[in-house]
Design a protein around this motif. Structure first.
Motif, PDB file in Angstrom:
ATOM      1  N   ASP A 170      31.991  38.687  41.346  1.00 27.97           N
ATOM      2  CA  ASP A 170      33.289  38.052  41.627  1.00 27.97           C
ATOM      3  C   ASP A 170      34.150  38.919  42.536  1.00 27.97           C
ATOM      4  O   ASP A 170      35.350  39.140  42.297  1.00 27.97           O
ATOM      5  N   THR A 204      35.229  43.634  32.293  1.00 24.50           N
ATOM      6  CA  THR A 204      36.390  43.087  31.584  1.00 24.50           C
ATOM      7  C   THR A 204      36.852  41.857  32.336  1.00 24.50           C
ATOM      8  O   THR A 204      36.785  41.824  33.574  1.00 24.50           O
ATOM      9  N   PRO A 205      37.328  40.838  31.593  1.00 28.04           N
ATOM     10  CA  PRO A 205      37.427  40.795  30.128  1.00 28.04           C
ATOM     11  C   PRO A 205      36.051  40.734  29.471  1.00 28.04           C
ATOM     12  O   PRO A 205      35.103  40.257  30.068  1.00 28.04           O
ATOM     13  N   ASN A 252      37.482  41.220  36.069  1.00 24.03           N
ATOM     14  CA  ASN A 252      38.592  42.070  36.506  1.00 24.03           C
ATOM     15  C   ASN A 252      38.119  43.459  36.913  1.00 24.03           C
ATOM     16  O   ASN A 252      38.511  43.974  37.955  1.00 24.03           O
ATOM     17  N   THR A 253      37.272  44.083  36.083  1.00 22.76           N
ATOM     18  CA  THR A 253      36.773  45.420  36.383  1.00 22.76           C
ATOM     19  C   THR A 253      35.299  45.498  36.028  1.00 22.76           C
ATOM     20  O   THR A 253      34.801  44.760  35.171  1.00 22.76           O
ATOM     21  N   VAL A 258      34.348  41.971  42.816  1.00 22.80           N
ATOM     22  CA  VAL A 258      34.737  43.238  42.209  1.00 22.80           C
ATOM     23  C   VAL A 258      33.517  44.144  42.262  1.00 22.80           C
ATOM     24  O   VAL A 258      32.412  43.739  41.865  1.00 22.80           O
TER      25      VAL A 258
END
Length: 235
Positions: free
Chosen positions: A223, A182-183, A144-145, A225
């Motif tokens: 991914d 994260t996660p 995610n981040t 990101v």
């Protein structure tokens, strides 16, 4: 003896081919040949033609002999006149065929007591094959981040003008950067890139090296990101 006779020039006494009408050395015209010379030429041609005919005749005889040798029929092998015997094969002492319960049809069997013939029942087929559960439908966790870190902290100081965190290095200096995603706990493959290898070089383990004076951006991607860090190198 030459096939083409030679004549002697009456002016320069040199010999040349009898096919020429003039001497190739002095240009003098050739005189008409005498009757005796013509007869000698005719005799020579007759000898040449006779030799050629003899050669052709010998070649024809050789070809005829070779052809006759190749056409000689070979002697056929003697035929086997032994009469074939059609005696039937006896199966009286065959222990398999003497058993009244055994037949040539694998699907039928004869009762040795009653003499009745019937078919053997088919074995039941087990169609309840257990299925193996597949784990391919389990979704893979996505990143995610991403945060670029140095000594387990956010790397650099935030520059509100550039909208990025930035650090300053000297030429030849190295830093070991890391990432926090994260996660937490997922295995993410981080790809490191430098916008200018002439200013800062980066390895895939996060180690950066200041090469020359200038400014460049280091990025870490996983991914789709991305996280970026600006590095200023002083000379």
């Amino acid at each position: 003896m030459a096939i083409i006779p030679q004549v002697k020039c009456s002016r320069c006494d040199r010999k040349y081919s009898g096919l020429r009408t003039r001497c190739p050395y002095c240009g003098a015209r050739r005189y008409a040949r005498s009757k005796r010379a013509a007869q000698e030429d005719n005799s020579m041609w007759k000898v040449v033609v006779g030799v050629l005919l003899l050669v052709v005749l010998i070649a024809a005889v050789v070809v005829l002999i070779v052809t006759s040798a190749n056409d000689t029929p070979s002697t056929p092998a003697p035929a086997d006149n032994t009469p074939a015997t059609n005696e039937p094969t006896s199966v009286e002492n065959d222990p398999i065929t003497d058993d009244p319960a055994v037949t040539t049809d694998p699907g039928t069997v004869t009762d040795p007591v009653s003499g009745e013939t019937g078919t053997t029942p088919d074995e039941p087929t087990n169609t309840d094959t257990p299925t193996t559960p597949e784990n391919n439908d389990v979704p893979k966790p996505m990143v995610n981040t991403i945060i670029i870190t140095y000594n387990n902290r956010q790397a650099g100081v935030y520059n509100s003008t550039e909208g990025l965190y930035e650090i300053t290095m000297k030429a030849g200096e190295t830093l070991n950067l890391g990432t926090a995603v994260t996660p937490q706990g997922i295995e993410a493959e981080i790809v490191w890139e430098s916008s200018n290898e002439g200013v800062v070089a980066v390895l895939q383990n996060g180690k950066v090296t200041a090469v020359g004076k200038g400014t460049c951006t280091i990025s870490a991607t996983a991914d789709d990101v991305k996280a970026e860090l600006m590095i200023r190198v002083r000379g």
